[in-house]
Scaffold this active site. Sequence first.
Site, PDB file in Angstrom:
ATOM      1  NE  ARG A   1      53.244  36.534  94.717  1.00 17.72           N
ATOM      2  CZ  ARG A   1      53.360  35.422  94.004  1.00 17.72           C
ATOM      3  NH1 ARG A   1      53.349  34.255  94.606  1.00 17.72           N
ATOM      4  NH2 ARG A   1      53.494  35.481  92.695  1.00 17.72           N
TER       5      ARG A   1
ATOM      6  CE  LYS B   1      56.016  30.332  96.966  1.00 14.13           C
ATOM      7  NZ  LYS B   1      56.654  31.511  97.506  1.00 14.13           N
TER       8      LYS B   1
HETATM    9  N1  HH2 Z   1      56.553  33.558  95.322  1.00 19.25           N
HETATM   10  C1  HH2 Z   1      56.567  33.416  93.976  1.00 19.25           C
HETATM   11  C2  HH2 Z   1      56.621  34.547  93.145  1.00 19.25           C
HETATM   12  N2  HH2 Z   1      56.637  35.789  93.659  1.00 19.25           N
HETATM   13  N3  HH2 Z   1      56.657  37.220  95.540  1.00 19.25           N
HETATM   14  C3  HH2 Z   1      56.670  37.385  96.863  1.00 19.25           C
HETATM   15  N4  HH2 Z   1      56.717  38.613  97.386  1.00 19.25           N
HETATM   16  N5  HH2 Z   1      56.630  36.320  97.731  1.00 19.25           N
HETATM   17  C4  HH2 Z   1      56.592  35.037  97.273  1.00 19.25           C
HETATM   18  O1  HH2 Z   1      56.582  34.093  98.104  1.00 19.25           O
HETATM   19  C5  HH2 Z   1      56.594  34.816  95.847  1.00 19.25           C
HETATM   20  C6  HH2 Z   1      56.629  35.960  94.996  1.00 19.25           C
HETATM   21  C7  HH2 Z   1      56.532  32.043  93.392  1.00 19.25           C
HETATM   22  O2  HH2 Z   1      55.232  31.584  93.251  1.00 19.25           O
HETATM   23  P1  HH2 Z   1      54.327  31.695  91.917  1.00 19.25           P
HETATM   24  O3  HH2 Z   1      54.240  33.088  91.412  1.00 19.25           O
HETATM   25  O4  HH2 Z   1      53.023  31.075  92.244  1.00 19.25           O
HETATM   26  O5  HH2 Z   1      55.059  30.762  90.858  1.00 19.25           O
HETATM   27  P2  HH2 Z   1      56.139  31.040  89.719  1.00 19.25           P
HETATM   28  O6  HH2 Z   1      57.321  31.696  90.307  1.00 19.25           O
HETATM   29  O7  HH2 Z   1      56.437  29.658  89.201  1.00 19.25           O
HETATM   30  O8  HH2 Z   1      55.514  31.905  88.666  1.00 19.25           O
END
Ligand code: HH2
Length: 292
Positions: free
Chosen positions: A267, A232
């Site tokens: 995660r 992040k």
């Molecule tokens: N962060 C993201 C998405 N889902 N779910 C939980 N429970 N906790 C988190 O910190 C979290 C999440 C955002 O990250 P990512 O899926 O890598 O990216 P994007 O939202 O751009 O798809």
Amino acid sequence: MRQPESENKTVHELVADEVLLMGILNVTPDSFSDGGRFFSPQSAVEQAQRLAGEGAHIIDIGGESTRPGAKPVPVDEELERVMPVIEALAAARKSGDGFAPRISIDTRKAVVMGEAVKAGADLINDVSALQYDEEALAVAAKAGCPVILMHGKGDPATMQDNPVYGDVVTEVYDYLRQRLELCEKAGIDRARLVIDPGIGFGKTLEHNLALLAHLDHFAGLGVPLLLGASRKRFIGALSGEEEATKRAPGSIAAALFGVAQGVKILRVHDVAQTRQALTVWRAVEAVKNGAG
Ligand code: HH2
């Protein structure tokens, strides 16, 4: 076909045995780190198999980016993205071909939750803690599976526009406590619930650091804690690393700091690297505690 013994365990039972690794799989064109890389169902399924091989206990499948500034995706489009992948992975799990991880659906939409669970998803992960969609509480209650409730302030489109808190740790704690209570009232047993402070969701660098520094505080809520710090922006802000794919070292530092404070589910994008770090951590910890 023989199911592994862990198959019948709840997430609460699983986290009593070990820290669980949740591998991230974004079936999106625009996620901040892996956007566009796994957009075809075939490449997504291959990536899930890779994450499984690296030791992921859960694969978290998302069809809508919630990165800062992201626009909502229509429900039909989100379904088109995630359903073929969930169906293929659920079939692989059933066939006993060696694909073992639980399948998690990362969505804010009740319809997507319901369809995903029907197709074989084992967990619901909602970055809005079942608040975005007014049907979500009922759908999650009926689904009967574990549910991850994450704190986020505001909508992804605007959440990083100057978020303000009195005391971020207390506010996030109180929010999650209220959501837990509401879920219980709606018929979702506490034994099914997992909480997450939502690193990067409506938080400045200082807010993220305060939450990471006080993760142990959340143990007071009595349910497993998930941490999603992987790759992040705050890691980029601290280290100067602009490229998200090069933030594994910072991600692992945050993950281990979390585990030391009682985090039960990580995660992560970099499953193999996180697993190696955890293995070393555990070995040293066992000696320190007199068990090794
Ligand atoms: N962060 C993201 C998405 N889902 N779910 C939980 N429970 N906790 C988190 O910190 C979290 C999440 C955002 O990250 P990512 O899926 O890598 O990216 P994007 O939202 O751009 O798809």
